[in-house]
Design an enzyme around this catalytic site. Sequence first.
Site, PDB file in Angstrom:
ATOM      1  N   CYS A  97     -11.299  48.343 -11.403  1.00 47.39           N
ATOM      2  CA  CYS A  97     -10.099  48.559 -12.198  1.00 47.39           C
ATOM      3  C   CYS A  97      -9.731  50.112 -11.957  1.00 47.39           C
ATOM      4  O   CYS A  97     -10.306  50.971 -11.540  1.00 47.39           O
ATOM      5  CB  CYS A  97     -10.083  48.326 -13.706  1.00 47.39           C
ATOM      6  SG  CYS A  97     -11.250  49.682 -14.525  1.00 47.39           S
ATOM      7  N   ASP A 134     -14.228  59.787 -24.829  1.00 50.13           N
ATOM      8  CA  ASP A 134     -14.619  58.115 -24.802  1.00 50.13           C
ATOM      9  C   ASP A 134     -15.927  57.662 -25.580  1.00 50.13           C
ATOM     10  O   ASP A 134     -15.883  56.857 -26.130  1.00 50.13           O
ATOM     11  CB  ASP A 134     -14.707  57.768 -23.233  1.00 50.13           C
ATOM     12  CG  ASP A 134     -15.103  56.383 -23.129  1.00 50.13           C
ATOM     13  OD1 ASP A 134     -14.500  55.382 -23.732  1.00 50.13           O
ATOM     14  OD2 ASP A 134     -15.850  55.723 -22.205  1.00 50.13           O
ATOM     15  N   CYS A 188       7.095  48.905 -28.203  1.00 48.60           N
ATOM     16  CA  CYS A 188       6.665  47.427 -28.122  1.00 48.60           C
ATOM     17  C   CYS A 188       7.740  46.633 -28.151  1.00 48.60           C
ATOM     18  O   CYS A 188       7.964  45.438 -27.106  1.00 48.60           O
ATOM     19  CB  CYS A 188       5.417  47.013 -28.485  1.00 48.60           C
ATOM     20  SG  CYS A 188       3.928  47.825 -27.636  1.00 48.60           S
ATOM     21  N   CYS A 240     -10.674  45.379 -15.997  1.00 47.52           N
ATOM     22  CA  CYS A 240      -9.685  44.582 -15.788  1.00 47.52           C
ATOM     23  C   CYS A 240      -8.214  45.249 -16.222  1.00 47.52           C
ATOM     24  O   CYS A 240      -8.182  45.872 -17.133  1.00 47.52           O
ATOM     25  CB  CYS A 240      -9.490  43.369 -16.783  1.00 47.52           C
ATOM     26  SG  CYS A 240      -8.228  42.138 -16.891  1.00 47.52           S
TER      27      CYS A 240
END
Length: 379
Positions: A97, A134, A188, A240
């Site tokens: 990815c 992270d 969105c 992904c």
Amino acid sequence: MNIAQLQKDLVAYALEIGVDKIGFTTAAPFLELKNRLKRQQDLGYQSGFEESDVEKRTEPALLLDRAESIISIAVAYPSKMTDAPKGKKGERRGMFCRASWGTDYHTVLREKLALLEEFLHERSSEVKTRSMVDTGELADRAVAERAGIGWSAKNCSIITPEFGSYVYLGEMITNLPFEPDVPMENQCGECTLCLDACPTGALIQGGQLNAQRCIAFLTQTKQPIPEEFRKEVGNRIYGCDTCQTVCPKNKRKYNLDQESFVPEAELVKPLLQPILKLSNLQFKETFGHMSGSWRGKNPIQRNAILALAHFKEEAAIPDLVELLETDPRPMIRHTCAWAIGEIGSETGRLTLERVVETETEDTVVEEIKKAVMKMAVTE
């Protein structure tokens, strides 16, 4: 100390060292996030990779004494690759990815945060800082949302107007009372393309992800991937991008400016069969600088086997047969048995019928028998 001037100078320095966006928020608790994380835990939707202590994830004051503010940074990564190699019969390729292109982003962002910390410490002997990327306790996206970096989208990414959702995030807690930025309005709208396109239905609803169904998570696990998801993995060998590539806000966001993340085409779209033969040392030498290597070679090799099955690559049968017969790892033998059944060659069928007599791992025996039955039905 003139905090306003220091904040202005810090922003300018951040841009100078290659931070694409910087924002500020208070160190107040993330109360809404706390409730959401507890619901995720109750539903069994978490991946298990994140910090399990919800209090630490939502209470910055637990992580730094006298915490006053949090600095959020974003560094953009590319969504486009020039001269990408193309796979063909006999030379099939997998795909890492986009978040694994180039140098491991943990390294890059930690270096930038270290420079920002040094900048602050040079200007004040009393400043305290704690940075994370992270794997830290805080939720990067929640910090970035509140710091005005972008909005929290239905695909569970932070979307920035400038770079889309192709950004890495990091943060620094400080004891300095920086002026907080204003959170961004969610843009969105009524769009549900990411929810509709998710291959496994992992996006339960806008902003809610069942990580146990997410291909990005599944490609990182160290067990056989559940059968219902194996075909959906396709030729992905790490991560992904579907919920990002379909997003209209990512259209024409190529983000090619950061040298650290320029993809090495032969590594991010590698030939699959050579991956099956890599030793641990060879894997580290080849892929070790990429973030997608963090779980080691076993998941990548398993995913490469699934990808060969996806292509029904008959040329891979000898390699799969060898692994099934000789590999000491049950997960790899298990996945090979399934892949041979999917590809469906006579050599593979004869091998399965022979190996089932000597295989000692119950789960592998079961997978072999299922593959033989599948091949018998399709003959």
